[in-house]
Design an enzyme around this catalytic site. Sequence first.
Site, short mmCIF file in Angstrom:
data_model
loop_
_atom_site.label_atom_id
_atom_site.label_comp_id
_atom_site.label_asym_id
_atom_site.label_seq_id
_atom_site.Cartn_x
_atom_site.Cartn_y
_atom_site.Cartn_z
N LYS A 1 20.86 -4.66 26.15
CA LYS A 1 21.18 -5.83 26.96
C LYS A 1 22.58 -6.37 26.62
CE LYS A 1 17.23 -5.86 29.23
NZ LYS A 1 16.16 -5.14 28.60
C1 LIG Z 1 14.61 -5.30 29.06
C2 LIG Z 1 13.76 -5.86 30.14
C3 LIG Z 1 12.51 -6.42 29.90
C4 LIG Z 1 11.81 -6.39 28.58
O1 LIG Z 1 12.55 -6.75 27.51
P1 LIG Z 1 12.20 -6.11 26.07
O2 LIG Z 1 12.99 -6.96 25.13
O3 LIG Z 1 12.62 -4.69 26.11
O4 LIG Z 1 10.72 -6.26 25.88
C5 LIG Z 1 11.81 -6.99 30.97
N1 LIG Z 1 12.32 -6.99 32.20
C6 LIG Z 1 13.51 -6.45 32.48
C7 LIG Z 1 14.03 -6.51 33.87
C8 LIG Z 1 14.26 -5.84 31.47
O5 LIG Z 1 15.43 -5.28 31.78
#
Ligand SMILES: *Cc1c(COP(=O)(O)O)cnc(C)c1O
Length: 374
Positions: free
Chosen positions: A182
Amino acid sequence: MDFLPFTRPDIDEETIAGVVEVLRSGWITSGPQVKAFEAALSERLGGRTVRSFSSGTAALEVALRLAGVGPGDEVITTPLTWVATANVVLAVGARPVFVDIDPVTRNIDLDLVEAAITPRTRAMIPVDLAGLPVDRDRLYEIARRHRLRVVEDAAQAMGATWRGQPIGSTGDFVALSFHANKNITSIEGGALVLPADADVGRCERYRLQGVTRLPDGEMDVDLLGGKSNLTDVAARVGLGQLARLDAFNSRRRELADRYLAAFDRSLGCELPQPTQEGNWHMFQVVLPVDRLAGGRPAFLRAMAARQIGVGVHYPPVHLFTLYRDMGWKRGDFPHAERVGSGTVTLPLFPAMTGDDVVRVCAAAAEAIAELSRT
Ligand SMILES: *Cc1c(COP(=O)(O)O)cnc(C)c1O
């Protein structure tokens, strides 16, 4: 030539030193760094109450529980997302109701949402795919009119804005993710922005086994909680990253502009929408897959042969086996299926150079030419 991945985290030396300090401090799980990270997030998000989690998924699931979503309820969301968005709906015993995307924004088509609302609809989970914000004005207008809760899946939207206000600084529940891919990371981690301080106690109990510490040193458990607290080590990484969020995102914007200028429009790819409010979490193009021998897999191989990593985000959720077994099928959401089967994520991360972008564009042009010939 060095391999160029589609993304790469950037952890500075100050943060690494800070992590070493935490490791030596004698307190490595949830403690002062978690409190500091939550306070720093809150400060960025207009002073709203924020609680951290071990993942964005956990934050989403707890938000649904706090919103009272459970068995018998329906939750409207998009099929073009990371599967976590829909999985958490199943995890709380509710049913996802998918609504097709707008092919231009690739986010849920708000024109189609009202037709999907039934007496069982309890909440909506909009997703800001690639960090391009869903229209918050229209979203909350629909939510108000139909008395629906909103759990914003803003996992990809850290630093994005709506009408100039940071995503997370307004709205109902807002879930963020700090997974390594992210825009800012805590290695793994997430956060939930709460709409009301009255939710804080239950939020913390859902996060850790339902436990309440009593003033006399005893404890009680009054609801079934999970185990999804963030560690101080992870929170220290997050703090170091949060300080760089604006610099990271402005670099991403420069690189995205470079892509938009350099990408050959005659290749037949669909490019992402230019945006001032998005955070350019990903730069995604939809390939002309029908014209490519071997389709998307062949394109991925052709790019890998040129030392370029390409991501696939995402095949539509309703066509995964788990969801097909529950009755969804091909043809249900044509736009999500078309975009989901043709989308590729090109390299975009702050440490990339402008020359890297030019190299990716040239490689994509070669790959498409090569696969169109055969
Ligand atoms: C990354 C992501 C998640 C989940 O986040 P995690 O920290 O990996 O559990 C949920 N929704 C979207 C759209 C994502 O990109």
